[in-house]
Write a protein that holds these residues in place. Structure first.
Motif, PDB file in Angstrom:
ATOM      1  N   VAL A 151       0.785  -1.361   0.067  1.00  9.89           N
ATOM      2  CA  VAL A 151      -0.040  -0.149   0.086  1.00  9.89           C
ATOM      3  C   VAL A 151       0.823   1.211  -0.183  1.00  9.89           C
ATOM      4  O   VAL A 151       0.547   2.202  -0.794  1.00  9.89           O
ATOM      5  CB  VAL A 151      -1.097   0.018   1.108  1.00  9.89           C
ATOM      6  CG1 VAL A 151      -1.556   1.178   1.281  1.00  9.89           C
ATOM      7  CG2 VAL A 151      -1.917  -1.057   0.877  1.00  9.89           C
ATOM      8  N   PRO A 152       2.012   1.359   1.193  1.00  6.50           N
ATOM      9  CA  PRO A 152       2.820   2.646   0.909  1.00  6.50           C
ATOM     10  C   PRO A 152       3.459   2.721  -0.679  1.00  6.50           C
ATOM     11  O   PRO A 152       3.496   3.933  -0.991  1.00  6.50           O
ATOM     12  CB  PRO A 152       3.551   2.422   1.953  1.00  6.50           C
ATOM     13  CG  PRO A 152       3.207   1.455   2.716  1.00  6.50           C
ATOM     14  CD  PRO A 152       2.089   0.400   1.947  1.00  6.50           C
ATOM     15  N   LEU A 153       3.740   1.680  -1.280  1.00  2.00           N
ATOM     16  CA  LEU A 153       4.491   1.659  -2.501  1.00  2.00           C
ATOM     17  C   LEU A 153       3.332   2.135  -3.499  1.00  2.00           C
ATOM     18  O   LEU A 153       3.828   2.877  -4.232  1.00  2.00           O
ATOM     19  CB  LEU A 153       4.862   0.414  -2.780  1.00  2.00           C
ATOM     20  CG  LEU A 153       6.278  -0.288  -2.320  1.00  2.00           C
ATOM     21  CD1 LEU A 153       6.442  -1.634  -2.721  1.00  2.00           C
ATOM     22  CD2 LEU A 153       7.402   0.520  -2.976  1.00  2.00           C
ATOM     23  N   THR A 154       2.361   1.896  -3.605  1.00  4.04           N
ATOM     24  CA  THR A 154       1.058   2.324  -4.242  1.00  4.04           C
ATOM     25  C   THR A 154       1.042   3.757  -4.159  1.00  4.04           C
ATOM     26  O   THR A 154       1.163   4.583  -5.181  1.00  4.04           O
ATOM     27  CB  THR A 154      -0.296   1.342  -4.059  1.00  4.04           C
ATOM     28  OG1 THR A 154      -0.088   0.009  -4.266  1.00  4.04           O
ATOM     29  CG2 THR A 154      -1.085   1.952  -4.929  1.00  4.04           C
ATOM     30  N   LEU A 155       0.954   4.290  -3.147  1.00  6.07           N
ATOM     31  CA  LEU A 155       0.735   5.658  -2.904  1.00  6.07           C
ATOM     32  C   LEU A 155       1.998   6.407  -3.369  1.00  6.07           C
ATOM     33  O   LEU A 155       1.983   7.559  -3.745  1.00  6.07           O
ATOM     34  CB  LEU A 155       0.334   6.036  -1.491  1.00  6.07           C
ATOM     35  CG  LEU A 155      -1.002   5.327  -1.031  1.00  6.07           C
ATOM     36  CD1 LEU A 155      -1.308   5.672   0.552  1.00  6.07           C
ATOM     37  CD2 LEU A 155      -2.184   5.487  -1.896  1.00  6.07           C
ATOM     38  N   ALA A 156       3.139   5.829  -2.854  1.00  4.01           N
ATOM     39  CA  ALA A 156       4.542   6.439  -3.481  1.00  4.01           C
ATOM     40  C   ALA A 156       4.648   6.917  -4.703  1.00  4.01           C
ATOM     41  O   ALA A 156       4.948   7.734  -5.188  1.00  4.01           O
ATOM     42  CB  ALA A 156       5.343   5.688  -2.753  1.00  4.01           C
ATOM     43  N   VAL A 157       4.262   5.818  -5.530  1.00  2.00           N
ATOM     44  CA  VAL A 157       4.344   5.853  -6.846  1.00  2.00           C
ATOM     45  C   VAL A 157       3.151   6.870  -7.496  1.00  2.00           C
ATOM     46  O   VAL A 157       3.671   7.771  -8.330  1.00  2.00           O
ATOM     47  CB  VAL A 157       3.682   4.329  -7.849  1.00  2.00           C
ATOM     48  CG1 VAL A 157       3.367   4.747  -9.325  1.00  2.00           C
ATOM     49  CG2 VAL A 157       4.910   3.417  -7.504  1.00  2.00           C
ATOM     50  N   GLY A 158       2.077   7.229  -6.860  1.00  4.50           N
ATOM     51  CA  GLY A 158       1.158   7.995  -7.192  1.00  4.50           C
ATOM     52  C   GLY A 158       1.833   9.455  -6.981  1.00  4.50           C
ATOM     53  O   GLY A 158       1.730  10.408  -7.914  1.00  4.50           O
ATOM     54  N   VAL A 159       2.456   9.599  -5.950  1.00  2.00           N
ATOM     55  CA  VAL A 159       3.102  10.895  -5.341  1.00  2.00           C
ATOM     56  C   VAL A 159       4.299  11.544  -6.245  1.00  2.00           C
ATOM     57  O   VAL A 159       4.530  12.394  -6.777  1.00  2.00           O
ATOM     58  CB  VAL A 159       3.746  11.018  -3.914  1.00  2.00           C
ATOM     59  CG1 VAL A 159       4.583  11.947  -3.790  1.00  2.00           C
ATOM     60  CG2 VAL A 159       2.405  10.873  -2.963  1.00  2.00           C
ATOM     61  N   LEU A 160       5.059  10.212  -6.672  1.00  2.00           N
ATOM     62  CA  LEU A 160       6.112  10.722  -7.600  1.00  2.00           C
ATOM     63  C   LEU A 160       5.632  10.800  -8.982  1.00  2.00           C
ATOM     64  O   LEU A 160       6.380  11.824  -9.570  1.00  2.00           O
ATOM     65  CB  LEU A 160       6.817   8.978  -7.642  1.00  2.00           C
ATOM     66  CG  LEU A 160       8.135   9.225  -8.663  1.00  2.00           C
ATOM     67  CD1 LEU A 160       9.201  10.145  -8.333  1.00  2.00           C
ATOM     68  CD2 LEU A 160       8.728   7.693  -8.828  1.00  2.00           C
ATOM     69  N   VAL A 161       4.618  10.326  -9.623  1.00  6.26           N
ATOM     70  CA  VAL A 161       4.032  10.839 -10.764  1.00  6.26           C
ATOM     71  C   VAL A 161       3.673  12.271 -10.786  1.00  6.26           C
ATOM     72  O   VAL A 161       3.835  12.845 -11.764  1.00  6.26           O
ATOM     73  CB  VAL A 161       2.958   9.751 -11.274  1.00  6.26           C
ATOM     74  CG1 VAL A 161       2.169  10.225 -12.510  1.00  6.26           C
ATOM     75  CG2 VAL A 161       3.569   8.476 -11.650  1.00  6.26           C
ATOM     76  N   GLY A 162       2.768  12.547  -9.874  1.00  8.07           N
ATOM     77  CA  GLY A 162       2.383  14.010  -9.463  1.00  8.07           C
ATOM     78  C   GLY A 162       3.654  14.978  -9.414  1.00  8.07           C
ATOM     79  O   GLY A 162       3.463  16.121 -10.071  1.00  8.07           O
TER      80      GLY A 162
END
Length: 344
Positions: free
Chosen positions: A124-135
């Protein structure tokens, strides 16, 4: 006599104040509130029509099914609404919707085409981290480098889609860790957790945009960026923050879908951006910035999913249902032009 600089600052503040209003400068708040609930009668009509088409339409199980399947894409609608309000577009949300949980699955599941190099508890943290990185990448390219947001996010959409296809080998990730399944399968008080997540986040969005200084600043930036800057608003920081939050919401939406389906497909999210824009537009969110509300966007996606469910229960072939979103966008644009006197 006031200085010229003081006069210009005051004028900028007045312009920004006008741009903050969801209805635009010079529009009465009462009219704006009426526009927020404009789709409610349509939702009632569709509910009645659905019950006539099939007696199961308003059954508890079917209503929960509509809300749960809507919850995942609705987070994309919420994300795109925030971006549109500040006068930008983000086409890459649909690819973030698939890539973020795809990367988490790729790194945490063993065997097959998963690397299994990280524990499942980090999914779950990885999923959210990828979202933040793309943003953050979008924000750097759009704000720092001043590139065209439409082209940047279109390019990012293609890149992210290719990355998901590459890491998955064009296959579907299965055997997801329990942490990725939780929000998509768990129920709280008899209601799927994804619905609660959707309701909470939309409530936060309604309050933030409608009743806080932050929300007024977003409308100011979208209505007139120069005037907002003259009024002392850090427009670059606002736009960057919105792009990051939007990508984070897209990643969370993808996590909800992956949890419900217990898998991440290589094509997850493909084409969903059209439904997202359809929902935002019919919900009254302007494509030029500074206009629209979170509640209006919510009614837009709810109406779309209700119509699709009615057509499915009526036995309409899926290929015809696919043409619905585009037709609704065109009708909504025409109606907006007629009622507001200005294009979206």
């Amino acid at each position: 006599m006031p200085s010229t600089a003081g006069t210009q600052a005051a004028a900028g503040q007045d312009s920004a104040a006008g741009a903050r209003r969801p209805g635009g400068p010079g529009r009465l708040p009462r009219l704006s509130r009426l526009r927020d609930v404009a789709l409610v009668p349509g939702i009632v009509v569709i509910a009645a029509a659905g019950q006539l088409v099939s007696p199961v339409f308003l059954s508890y199980d079917n209503v929960i099914n509509i809300l749960q399947t809507m919850a995942e894409v609705s987070l994309l609608v919420l994300a795109e609404t925030l971006v549109l309000v500040v006068g930008r577009m983000d086409l890459s949300l649909e690819s973030t919707f698939g890539l973020a949980p795809g990367v988490a699955a790729w790194l945490t599941i063993g065997g097959g085409h998963g690397l299994g190099v990280l524990p499942g508890g980090l999914a779950v943290p990885l999923t959210l981290a990828v979202g933040v990185l793309v943003g953050l990448l979008n924000a750097v390219l759009i704000v720092r480098f001043g590139l065209n947001g439409f082209i940047v996010t279109l390019g990012m959409l293609i890149v992210l889609r290719g990355l998901l296809t590459g890491i998955s080998g064009g296959q579907t990730f299965f055997d997801l860790p329990p942490s990725m399944l939780y929000l998509g399968t768990e129920t709280w008080l008899g209601v799927p957790a994804s619905i609660w997540v959707c309701v909470v986040l939309f409530t936060v969005g309604v309050v933030a945009l409608g009743f806080t200084r932050f929300g007024r600043a977003l409308y100011a930036v979208g209505g007139n960026t120069d005037a907002a800057r003259a009024a002392g608003i850090n427009t670059d920081r606002m736009i960057q923050g919105v792009l990051v939050v939007a990508s984070l919401l897209a990643a969370l939406g993808g996590l909800l879908l992956s949890g419900r389906l217990a898998s991440v497909a290589a094509a997850q999210g493909n084409g969903v951006i059209f439904t997202v824009f359809a929902a935002a537009v019919i919900g009254g969110v302007g494509l030029n910035g500074g206009r629209g509300t979170v509640f209006g966007a919510f009614t837009g996606i709810l109406l779309l999913y209700m119509i699709q469910n009615v057509l499915t229960l009526a036995g309409v072939p899926a290929q015809w249902i696919g043409a619905l979103d585009g037709a609704i966008i065109l009708v909504a644009l025409v109606m907006s032009r007629i009622t507001s006197g200005r294009p979206q």
